[in-house]
Design a protein around this motif. Structure first.
Motif, PDB file in Angstrom:
ATOM      1  N   MET A  99       0.845  -1.045  -0.105  1.00  0.00           N
ATOM      2  CA  MET A  99       0.170   0.053  -0.041  1.00  0.00           C
ATOM      3  C   MET A  99       0.819   1.319  -0.054  1.00  0.00           C
ATOM      4  N   HIS A 100       1.760   1.086   0.757  1.00  0.00           N
ATOM      5  CA  HIS A 100       2.916   2.450   0.945  1.00  0.00           C
ATOM      6  C   HIS A 100       3.539   2.758  -0.486  1.00  0.00           C
ATOM      7  N   ARG A 101       3.916   1.631  -1.080  1.00  0.00           N
ATOM      8  CA  ARG A 101       4.713   1.863  -2.250  1.00  0.00           C
ATOM      9  C   ARG A 101       4.207   2.052  -3.666  1.00  0.00           C
ATOM     10  N   LEU A 102       2.802   1.399  -3.585  1.00  0.00           N
ATOM     11  CA  LEU A 102       2.132   1.287  -4.771  1.00  0.00           C
ATOM     12  C   LEU A 102       0.898   2.099  -4.832  1.00  0.00           C
ATOM     13  N   THR A 103       0.108   1.945  -3.880  1.00  0.00           N
ATOM     14  CA  THR A 103      -1.213   2.608  -3.848  1.00  0.00           C
ATOM     15  C   THR A 103      -1.768   3.080  -2.250  1.00  0.00           C
ATOM     16  N   ARG A 104      -2.544   4.235  -2.231  1.00  0.00           N
ATOM     17  CA  ARG A 104      -2.896   4.705  -0.866  1.00  0.00           C
ATOM     18  C   ARG A 104      -4.223   4.686  -0.776  1.00  0.00           C
ATOM     19  N   SER A 105      -5.139   3.931  -1.698  1.00  0.00           N
ATOM     20  CA  SER A 105      -6.369   3.970  -2.095  1.00  0.00           C
ATOM     21  C   SER A 105      -7.347   4.031  -0.626  1.00  0.00           C
ATOM     22  N   VAL A 106      -8.129   4.805  -0.473  1.00  0.00           N
ATOM     23  CA  VAL A 106      -9.112   4.755   0.709  1.00  0.00           C
ATOM     24  C   VAL A 106      -9.915   3.391   0.724  1.00  0.00           C
ATOM     25  N   VAL A 107     -10.399   3.194  -0.531  1.00  0.00           N
ATOM     26  CA  VAL A 107     -11.200   2.279  -0.625  1.00  0.00           C
ATOM     27  C   VAL A 107     -10.795   0.705  -0.260  1.00  0.00           C
ATOM     28  N   LEU A 108      -9.391   0.662  -0.468  1.00  0.00           N
ATOM     29  CA  LEU A 108      -8.354  -0.828  -0.176  1.00  0.00           C
ATOM     30  C   LEU A 108      -8.324  -0.587   1.221  1.00  0.00           C
ATOM     31  N   ARG A 109      -8.137   0.335   1.897  1.00  0.00           N
ATOM     32  CA  ARG A 109      -8.025   0.397   3.363  1.00  0.00           C
ATOM     33  C   ARG A 109      -9.257   0.031   4.088  1.00  0.00           C
ATOM     34  N   THR A 110     -10.199   0.696   3.566  1.00  0.00           N
ATOM     35  CA  THR A 110     -11.591   0.127   4.003  1.00  0.00           C
ATOM     36  C   THR A 110     -11.947  -1.472   4.003  1.00  0.00           C
ATOM     37  N   THR A 111     -11.724  -1.940   2.883  1.00  0.00           N
ATOM     38  CA  THR A 111     -11.852  -3.315   2.531  1.00  0.00           C
ATOM     39  C   THR A 111     -10.897  -4.056   3.482  1.00  0.00           C
ATOM     40  N   LEU A 112      -9.660  -3.835   3.708  1.00  0.00           N
ATOM     41  CA  LEU A 112      -8.986  -4.725   4.573  1.00  0.00           C
ATOM     42  C   LEU A 112      -9.462  -4.639   6.059  1.00  0.00           C
ATOM     43  N   LEU A 113     -10.019  -3.541   6.283  1.00  0.00           N
ATOM     44  CA  LEU A 113     -10.517  -3.430   7.676  1.00  0.00           C
ATOM     45  C   LEU A 113     -11.879  -4.157   8.116  1.00  0.00           C
ATOM     46  N   LEU A 114     -12.390  -4.522   7.006  1.00  0.00           N
ATOM     47  CA  LEU A 114     -13.901  -5.176   7.078  1.00  0.00           C
ATOM     48  C   LEU A 114     -13.893  -6.212   7.829  1.00  0.00           C
ATOM     49  N   GLY A 173      -5.834  -7.122   8.531  1.00  0.00           N
ATOM     50  CA  GLY A 173      -6.010  -5.912   7.846  1.00  0.00           C
ATOM     51  C   GLY A 173      -6.011  -4.542   8.760  1.00  0.00           C
ATOM     52  N   TYR A 174      -6.372  -4.769  10.026  1.00  0.00           N
ATOM     53  CA  TYR A 174      -6.138  -3.992  10.947  1.00  0.00           C
ATOM     54  C   TYR A 174      -4.653  -3.788  11.165  1.00  0.00           C
ATOM     55  N   THR A 175      -4.044  -4.828  11.574  1.00  0.00           N
ATOM     56  CA  THR A 175      -2.334  -4.617  11.760  1.00  0.00           C
ATOM     57  C   THR A 175      -1.806  -3.930  10.670  1.00  0.00           C
ATOM     58  N   ALA A 176      -2.223  -4.401   9.090  1.00  0.00           N
ATOM     59  CA  ALA A 176      -1.576  -3.763   8.435  1.00  0.00           C
ATOM     60  C   ALA A 176      -1.759  -2.432   8.226  1.00  0.00           C
ATOM     61  N   LEU A 177      -2.661  -1.721   8.637  1.00  0.00           N
ATOM     62  CA  LEU A 177      -2.912  -0.236   8.718  1.00  0.00           C
ATOM     63  C   LEU A 177      -2.128   0.234   9.828  1.00  0.00           C
ATOM     64  N   LEU A 178      -2.017  -0.610  11.088  1.00  0.00           N
ATOM     65  CA  LEU A 178      -0.809  -0.093  11.936  1.00  0.00           C
ATOM     66  C   LEU A 178       0.382   0.390  11.306  1.00  0.00           C
ATOM     67  N   PHE A 179       0.820  -0.835  10.551  1.00  0.00           N
ATOM     68  CA  PHE A 179       1.995  -0.678  10.122  1.00  0.00           C
ATOM     69  C   PHE A 179       2.093   0.406   9.080  1.00  0.00           C
ATOM     70  N   TYR A 180       0.923   0.420   8.083  1.00  0.00           N
ATOM     71  CA  TYR A 180       0.730   1.734   7.000  1.00  0.00           C
ATOM     72  C   TYR A 180       1.064   2.889   7.903  1.00  0.00           C
ATOM     73  N   ALA A 181       0.322   2.951   8.686  1.00  0.00           N
ATOM     74  CA  ALA A 181       0.335   4.508   9.458  1.00  0.00           C
ATOM     75  C   ALA A 181       1.787   4.794   9.987  1.00  0.00           C
ATOM     76  N   GLY A 182       2.626   3.928  10.361  1.00  0.00           N
ATOM     77  CA  GLY A 182       4.025   3.909  10.891  1.00  0.00           C
ATOM     78  C   GLY A 182       4.943   4.133   9.686  1.00  0.00           C
ATOM     79  N   MET A 183       4.562   3.660   8.470  1.00  0.00           N
ATOM     80  CA  MET A 183       5.278   3.784   7.339  1.00  0.00           C
ATOM     81  C   MET A 183       5.109   5.253   6.953  1.00  0.00           C
ATOM     82  N   LEU A 184       4.028   5.948   7.001  1.00  0.00           N
ATOM     83  CA  LEU A 184       3.513   7.400   6.548  1.00  0.00           C
ATOM     84  C   LEU A 184       4.295   8.360   7.246  1.00  0.00           C
ATOM     85  N   GLN A 185       4.870   7.898   8.383  1.00  0.00           N
ATOM     86  CA  GLN A 185       5.907   8.713   9.284  1.00  0.00           C
ATOM     87  C   GLN A 185       7.393   8.906   8.955  1.00  0.00           C
ATOM     88  N   ILE A 186       7.720   7.937   7.958  1.00  0.00           N
ATOM     89  CA  ILE A 186       9.023   7.865   7.720  1.00  0.00           C
ATOM     90  C   ILE A 186       9.214   8.998   6.517  1.00  0.00           C
TER      91      ILE A 186
END
Length: 297
Positions: A99-114, A173-186
């Motif tokens: 997600m961090h390197r290829l896409t930052r789609s909100v729809v994809l993040r929502t789907t992962l969280l379902l 999905g929830y765990t991936a979003l935690l990692f993704y949020a951390g990657m955005l801080q780099i």
């Protein structure tokens, strides 16, 4: 002369702060501190819910240490923890990196969280239907293409990996979003400098992303470890500890002792052992991962 009003203002701020956190303190005392103290007292008693507690000292602790079923449930739980935490963390890191390197789609993040939003009991029932040996959809598909049916919940060697992967599906999905949020801080210029130096995606991930993501990784591992040790609902819905106690995790064994056999004091003792073990494992994890330090500028 000017220090006195400031001191009075500080006292006033402290009272206001105490007023606002009072509901949380009351809730913590009623729902956490009091049950903990009560459970600690029960661990020194012979309490069956049918009669008043009878103080027996450390007899319950000695019995737990000699109980082969307790150690078997701990072994089963540790096996589950390794499979669940390992698969969940690995897949979540991969998804977050993509997600961090290829896409930052909100729809994809929502789907992962379902899947994370679905109650655990519902998740267990869904996968019980899908993986049932005789009526399950997955075994129906396997049979239609020429494979033998697989006893996902009836084979002792497959039941714990099956339950672990079910919960991985629910929480990854929830765990991936935690990692993704951390990657955005780099800082992005760190990746740009690595690209100029000729670093590929794998090298960039292992030499830049993972080291800078260490506090988030530590947080996820600690939370996942504690949550994995608390696995209960999926086991209760799908296998009830079977087959042949192959999936009887420590939480389910505590539940059986407390509410099936009414050995409340003995169950409280096992719970105390579990608290001490989780505290030790959490401390070791945080120290090894140096979770309090971060290399992000």
């Amino acid at each position: 002369m000017t220090a006195l009003p400031a001191r009075r203002g500080s006292r006033g701020d402290g009272r206001v702060a105490l007023f606002f956190i009072a509901p949380v303190l009351i809730g913590f005392g009623v729902f956490y501190l009091y049950p903990t103290v009560r459970g600690l007292w029960w661990s020194f008693t012979d309490y069956s819910l049918l009669a008043a507690p009878d103080f027996i000292g450390v007899q319950n602790y000695a019995d737990v240490l000699r109980d082969p079923e307790f150690w078997n449930s701990m072994r089963v739980t540790l096996y589950y923890v390794v499979v669940n935490v390992g698969s969940q963390t690995t897949i979540a890191l991969l998804l977050a990196a993509l997600m961090h390197r290829l896409t930052r789609s909100v729809v994809l993040r929502t789907t992962l969280l379902l899947p994370w939003l679905v109650p655990n009991v519902t998740v267990g029932l869904i996968w019980l239907w899908l993986l049932d040996t005789n009526l399950g959809f997955v075994n129906h598909v396997l049979g239609s293409v020429g494979f033998h049916k697989v006893g996902f919940f009836t084979d002792p060697s497959l039941v714990i990996p099956t339950i672990a992967l079910i919960n991985t599906w629910a929480y990854v999905g929830y765990t991936a979003l935690l990692f993704y949020a951390g990657m955005l801080q780099i800082p992005q210029d760190t990746y740009e400098a690595a690209s100029i130096d000729g670093a590929g995606e794998v090298r960039t991930f292992t030499r830049i992303t993972l080291p800078l993501l260490r506090p988030i990784v530590a947080l996820v591992l600690v939370v996942s470890l504690i949550g994995s040790f608390q696995i209960f609902d999926t086991v209760a819905v799908t296998t009830k500890g079977g087959p042949v106690n192959a999936s009887r995790v420590i939480y389910y064994y505590i539940y059986q002792q407390a509410f099936t056999y009414f050995h409340m004091g003995y169950a409280a003792t096992m719970a105390i052992f579990l608290v001490l073990l989780l505290g030790l494992l959490t401390f070791v994890q945080l120290r090894l991962l140096r979770a309090s330090t971060s290399q992000i500028a």
